[in-house]
Design a protein around this motif. Sequence first.
Motif, PDB file in Angstrom:
ATOM      1  N   THR A 149      34.393  49.153  47.084  1.00 51.24           N
ATOM      2  CA  THR A 149      33.546  48.171  47.772  1.00 51.24           C
ATOM      3  C   THR A 149      33.864  46.744  47.357  1.00 51.24           C
ATOM      4  N   PRO A 150      33.847  46.399  46.047  1.00 50.91           N
ATOM      5  CA  PRO A 150      34.184  45.006  45.689  1.00 50.91           C
ATOM      6  C   PRO A 150      35.614  44.632  46.035  1.00 50.91           C
ATOM      7  N   LEU A 151      36.548  45.583  45.933  1.00 55.83           N
ATOM      8  CA  LEU A 151      37.937  45.284  46.270  1.00 55.83           C
ATOM      9  C   LEU A 151      38.078  44.980  47.765  1.00 55.83           C
ATOM     10  N   LEU A 152      37.374  45.737  48.604  1.00 52.38           N
ATOM     11  CA  LEU A 152      37.433  45.500  50.037  1.00 52.38           C
ATOM     12  C   LEU A 152      36.852  44.136  50.391  1.00 52.38           C
ATOM     13  N   GLU A 212      47.547  24.825  41.055  1.00 56.09           N
ATOM     14  CA  GLU A 212      48.871  24.628  41.632  1.00 56.09           C
ATOM     15  C   GLU A 212      49.715  25.901  41.634  1.00 56.09           C
ATOM     16  N   THR A 213      49.471  26.790  40.676  1.00 57.02           N
ATOM     17  CA  THR A 213      50.296  27.985  40.575  1.00 57.02           C
ATOM     18  C   THR A 213      49.476  29.227  40.879  1.00 57.02           C
ATOM     19  N   GLY A 214      50.185  30.277  41.268  1.00 50.91           N
ATOM     20  CA  GLY A 214      49.506  31.550  41.479  1.00 50.91           C
ATOM     21  C   GLY A 214      49.208  31.860  42.916  1.00 50.91           C
ATOM     22  N   GLY A 215      49.014  30.821  43.750  1.00 51.13           N
ATOM     23  CA  GLY A 215      48.791  31.044  45.170  1.00 51.13           C
ATOM     24  C   GLY A 215      47.553  31.857  45.457  1.00 51.13           C
ATOM     25  N   ARG A 216      47.688  32.757  46.422  1.00 50.33           N
ATOM     26  CA  ARG A 216      46.546  33.544  46.869  1.00 50.33           C
ATOM     27  C   ARG A 216      46.053  34.498  45.796  1.00 50.33           C
ATOM     28  N   GLU A 217      46.941  34.977  44.929  1.00 52.18           N
ATOM     29  CA  GLU A 217      46.517  35.889  43.868  1.00 52.18           C
ATOM     30  C   GLU A 217      45.546  35.194  42.916  1.00 52.18           C
ATOM     31  N   THR A 218      45.874  33.961  42.538  1.00 49.09           N
ATOM     32  CA  THR A 218      44.983  33.206  41.659  1.00 49.09           C
ATOM     33  C   THR A 218      43.674  32.900  42.362  1.00 49.09           C
ATOM     34  N   PHE A 219      43.759  32.525  43.639  1.00 48.79           N
ATOM     35  CA  PHE A 219      42.545  32.273  44.413  1.00 48.79           C
ATOM     36  C   PHE A 219      41.668  33.520  44.438  1.00 48.79           C
ATOM     37  N   ALA A 220      42.292  34.692  44.548  1.00 46.65           N
ATOM     38  CA  ALA A 220      41.543  35.942  44.641  1.00 46.65           C
ATOM     39  C   ALA A 220      40.730  36.220  43.379  1.00 46.65           C
ATOM     40  N   ILE A 221      41.343  36.045  42.206  1.00 47.91           N
ATOM     41  CA  ILE A 221      40.598  36.358  40.983  1.00 47.91           C
ATOM     42  C   ILE A 221      39.531  35.301  40.705  1.00 47.91           C
ATOM     43  N   ILE A 222      39.794  34.040  41.100  1.00 43.80           N
ATOM     44  CA  ILE A 222      38.760  33.003  40.963  1.00 43.80           C
ATOM     45  C   ILE A 222      37.577  33.354  41.848  1.00 43.80           C
ATOM     46  N   LEU A 223      37.872  33.769  43.063  1.00 41.47           N
ATOM     47  CA  LEU A 223      36.831  34.171  44.004  1.00 41.47           C
ATOM     48  C   LEU A 223      36.072  35.391  43.500  1.00 41.47           C
ATOM     49  N   PHE A 224      36.779  36.331  42.900  1.00 36.29           N
ATOM     50  CA  PHE A 224      36.190  37.586  42.451  1.00 36.29           C
ATOM     51  C   PHE A 224      35.124  37.358  41.385  1.00 36.29           C
ATOM     52  N   GLY A 249      33.061  34.841  41.114  1.00 32.17           N
ATOM     53  CA  GLY A 249      31.834  34.448  41.801  1.00 32.17           C
ATOM     54  C   GLY A 249      31.161  35.610  42.499  1.00 32.17           C
ATOM     55  N   ILE A 250      31.966  36.482  43.102  1.00 30.15           N
ATOM     56  CA  ILE A 250      31.412  37.656  43.784  1.00 30.15           C
ATOM     57  C   ILE A 250      30.719  38.589  42.788  1.00 30.15           C
ATOM     58  N   ILE A 251      31.301  38.758  41.603  1.00 28.94           N
ATOM     59  CA  ILE A 251      30.711  39.634  40.589  1.00 28.94           C
ATOM     60  C   ILE A 251      29.343  39.110  40.162  1.00 28.94           C
ATOM     61  N   VAL A 252      29.278  37.818  39.861  1.00 28.63           N
ATOM     62  CA  VAL A 252      28.017  37.228  39.398  1.00 28.63           C
ATOM     63  C   VAL A 252      26.961  37.293  40.499  1.00 28.63           C
ATOM     64  N   HIS A 253      27.327  36.892  41.707  1.00 32.16           N
ATOM     65  CA  HIS A 253      26.366  36.941  42.811  1.00 32.16           C
ATOM     66  C   HIS A 253      25.951  38.384  43.110  1.00 32.16           C
ATOM     67  N   GLY A 254      26.897  39.328  43.013  1.00 31.22           N
ATOM     68  CA  GLY A 254      26.595  40.718  43.321  1.00 31.22           C
ATOM     69  C   GLY A 254      25.538  41.304  42.411  1.00 31.22           C
ATOM     70  N   LEU A 255      25.575  40.950  41.123  1.00 29.33           N
ATOM     71  CA  LEU A 255      24.566  41.430  40.181  1.00 29.33           C
ATOM     72  C   LEU A 255      23.182  40.963  40.594  1.00 29.33           C
ATOM     73  N   ALA A 315      30.042  46.019  35.529  1.00 28.00           N
ATOM     74  CA  ALA A 315      31.052  46.393  34.536  1.00 28.00           C
ATOM     75  C   ALA A 315      32.303  46.966  35.202  1.00 28.00           C
ATOM     76  N   VAL A 316      32.111  47.757  36.244  1.00 28.22           N
ATOM     77  CA  VAL A 316      33.257  48.310  36.970  1.00 28.22           C
ATOM     78  C   VAL A 316      34.065  47.184  37.613  1.00 28.22           C
ATOM     79  N   ALA A 317      33.365  46.263  38.286  1.00 26.63           N
ATOM     80  CA  ALA A 317      34.054  45.139  38.926  1.00 26.63           C
ATOM     81  C   ALA A 317      34.742  44.257  37.889  1.00 26.63           C
ATOM     82  N   LEU A 318      34.111  44.088  36.726  1.00 23.63           N
ATOM     83  CA  LEU A 318      34.718  43.287  35.658  1.00 23.63           C
ATOM     84  C   LEU A 318      36.004  43.925  35.158  1.00 23.63           C
ATOM     85  N   ALA A 319      36.014  45.248  35.041  1.00 27.72           N
ATOM     86  CA  ALA A 319      37.236  45.945  34.616  1.00 27.72           C
ATOM     87  C   ALA A 319      38.363  45.716  35.617  1.00 27.72           C
TER      88      ALA A 319
END
Length: 248
Positions: A23-26, A46-58, A60-66, A108-112
């Motif tokens: 669910t969180p991955l989707l 500047e570095t990392g592109g979409r992958e870096t954007f994804a983990i930064i976004l993730f 926020g999603i984890i905190v809001h999801g709780l 905790a699962v999403a954090l892992a």
Amino acid sequence: MAKRDVSGRYRGSIAGFGWSFFTPLLMLAVYTFVFSVVFQARWGVETGGRETFAIILFVGIIVHGLFAECVNRAPTLILAHGNYVKRVVFPLEILPLVALVSALFHTAVALAVLLVAQLLINGAIPWTALLFPLVLAPLVLTTLGFTWLLAGFGVYVRDIGQVTAILTMVMLFLAPVFYPVSALPEQYQSWIYLNPLTFIIEQSRAVLLWGHQPEWVGLGKHLLMGALIAWAGFWFFQKLRRGFADVI
């Protein structure tokens, strides 16, 4: 009870506990595509592109999801356990705690998943990630307070469930989940800190991704405020529970 709550959610499904990963991955994949590909959003990294954007976004999603999981479940917690109200002497105040522990399991699962992604993309996990539970503590107390409060009022006002769904969605977009605070016009930046998720999201990124220690003074203030909200929520719940049996 928390263990039964988690297992009951996936009972009978083919993937079982795997849904707590999928669910969180989707949602992460969808949000990343929409904001980084469709809207061409950037975080200023500047570095990392979409992958870096994804983990930064993730983060926020984890905190809001709780927060959202507990608050959205709160209005129906007592109604869903009406037999505890009518037939047995049961400490009803632990039902919000059960919901919180269940939500913390999914966190905790999403954090892992996040830490594995951080390791694969950036090659290392900062030691400050160990401080994440301290950063999350004010939010846990705040969430518990609101869950107690909404669980109590939800017995009397059934419309609260509709309000919380809208409120948590609004808080998602009025927190720095999809954008940094610096992206806002300066006159609005102070207003976004009225959202209790803003400080926690920023400090979570600091310890999980950037390797920075949290702002200890600000963290202490939010911890005190979270304790006050938890106490107030518990007090209101105990006052409201006296009429549960009559309403249910």
